[in-house]
Write a protein that holds these residues in place. Structure first.
Motif, PDB file in Angstrom:
ATOM      1  N   ASP A  17      16.436 -57.291 -35.598  1.00  0.00           N
ATOM      2  CA  ASP A  17      15.508 -58.510 -35.662  1.00  0.00           C
ATOM      3  C   ASP A  17      14.190 -58.361 -35.120  1.00  0.00           C
ATOM      4  O   ASP A  17      13.844 -57.428 -34.697  1.00  0.00           O
ATOM      5  N   SER A  18      13.160 -59.240 -35.499  1.00  0.00           N
ATOM      6  CA  SER A  18      11.944 -59.317 -35.004  1.00  0.00           C
ATOM      7  C   SER A  18      11.796 -60.439 -34.274  1.00  0.00           C
ATOM      8  O   SER A  18      12.463 -61.437 -34.170  1.00  0.00           O
ATOM      9  N   VAL A  19      11.191 -60.059 -33.173  1.00  0.00           N
ATOM     10  CA  VAL A  19      10.840 -61.051 -31.871  1.00  0.00           C
ATOM     11  C   VAL A  19       9.308 -61.177 -31.578  1.00  0.00           C
ATOM     12  O   VAL A  19       8.618 -60.280 -31.982  1.00  0.00           O
ATOM     13  N   GLN A  20       8.841 -62.208 -31.096  1.00  0.00           N
ATOM     14  CA  GLN A  20       7.738 -62.527 -30.806  1.00  0.00           C
ATOM     15  C   GLN A  20       7.642 -62.974 -29.253  1.00  0.00           C
ATOM     16  O   GLN A  20       8.695 -63.651 -28.735  1.00  0.00           O
ATOM     17  N   LEU A  21       6.427 -62.510 -28.409  1.00  0.00           N
ATOM     18  CA  LEU A  21       6.468 -62.874 -26.941  1.00  0.00           C
ATOM     19  C   LEU A  21       6.045 -64.251 -27.126  1.00  0.00           C
ATOM     20  O   LEU A  21       5.233 -64.720 -27.615  1.00  0.00           O
ATOM     21  N   LYS A  41       9.162 -55.515 -34.091  1.00  0.00           N
ATOM     22  CA  LYS A  41      10.287 -55.384 -35.226  1.00  0.00           C
ATOM     23  C   LYS A  41      10.997 -54.644 -34.926  1.00  0.00           C
ATOM     24  O   LYS A  41      11.037 -53.473 -34.203  1.00  0.00           O
ATOM     25  N   ASN A  42      12.149 -54.660 -35.389  1.00  0.00           N
ATOM     26  CA  ASN A  42      13.557 -53.705 -35.575  1.00  0.00           C
ATOM     27  C   ASN A  42      13.780 -53.421 -34.021  1.00  0.00           C
ATOM     28  O   ASN A  42      13.995 -52.534 -33.570  1.00  0.00           O
ATOM     29  N   ILE A  43      14.381 -54.779 -33.302  1.00  0.00           N
ATOM     30  CA  ILE A  43      14.987 -54.463 -31.922  1.00  0.00           C
ATOM     31  C   ILE A  43      16.203 -53.730 -31.997  1.00  0.00           C
ATOM     32  O   ILE A  43      16.962 -53.814 -32.726  1.00  0.00           O
ATOM     33  N   LYS A  44      16.505 -53.167 -30.789  1.00  0.00           N
ATOM     34  CA  LYS A  44      17.781 -52.871 -30.447  1.00  0.00           C
ATOM     35  C   LYS A  44      18.457 -53.543 -29.303  1.00  0.00           C
ATOM     36  O   LYS A  44      17.698 -53.612 -28.284  1.00  0.00           O
ATOM     37  N   LEU A  45      19.540 -53.794 -29.420  1.00  0.00           N
ATOM     38  CA  LEU A  45      20.438 -54.556 -28.284  1.00  0.00           C
ATOM     39  C   LEU A  45      20.664 -53.443 -27.356  1.00  0.00           C
ATOM     40  O   LEU A  45      20.967 -52.307 -27.452  1.00  0.00           O
ATOM     41  N   GLU A  53      15.583 -53.487 -26.662  1.00  0.00           N
ATOM     42  CA  GLU A  53      14.695 -52.424 -26.504  1.00  0.00           C
ATOM     43  C   GLU A  53      13.722 -52.431 -27.875  1.00  0.00           C
ATOM     44  O   GLU A  53      14.354 -52.932 -28.802  1.00  0.00           O
ATOM     45  N   CYS A  54      12.595 -52.140 -27.592  1.00  0.00           N
ATOM     46  CA  CYS A  54      11.627 -52.299 -28.875  1.00  0.00           C
ATOM     47  C   CYS A  54      10.574 -51.257 -28.990  1.00  0.00           C
ATOM     48  O   CYS A  54      10.536 -50.649 -27.822  1.00  0.00           O
ATOM     49  N   VAL A  62      11.689 -51.722 -22.870  1.00  0.00           N
ATOM     50  CA  VAL A  62      12.782 -52.664 -22.520  1.00  0.00           C
ATOM     51  C   VAL A  62      12.070 -54.098 -22.077  1.00  0.00           C
ATOM     52  O   VAL A  62      11.472 -54.324 -20.800  1.00  0.00           O
ATOM     53  N   LEU A  63      12.303 -55.080 -22.763  1.00  0.00           N
ATOM     54  CA  LEU A  63      11.747 -56.462 -22.479  1.00  0.00           C
ATOM     55  C   LEU A  63      12.884 -57.468 -21.945  1.00  0.00           C
ATOM     56  O   LEU A  63      13.802 -57.252 -22.753  1.00  0.00           O
TER      57      LEU A  63
END
Length: 72
Positions: A17-21, A41-45, A53-54, A62-63
């Motif tokens: 998935d892509s995420v935004q701050l 983009k392309n996060i990892k759980l 993780e991104c 790691v966010l």
């Protein structure tokens, strides 16, 4: 993975998935700042349901999910 990872709005996050701050963040141990709206983009759980993780260039971060919202 039996536990579900969710963003700050309760949307389910998946690998890729892509995420935004949703908040400005300062990177620990560095002078780097990430502004609100920065997209990863392309996060990892991870094994922790409250962190993902991104990558930003060659840097792996790691966010906490409470600072992220799902994009798209």
């Amino acid at each position: 993975m039996s536990e579900i990872t969710k963003d700050c709005n309760g949307n389910i996050l998946n690998d890729g998935d892509s995420v935004q701050l949703n908040k400005d963040l300062k990177l620990k141990g560095s002078s780097t700042n990430y502004k609100i709206g920065t997209v990863f983009k392309n996060i990892k759980l991870t094994s922790d349901t409250e962190a993902v993780e991104c990558r930003d260039g060659k840097t792996t971060l790691v966010l906490k999910t409470m600072f992220l919202k799902k994009r798209g």
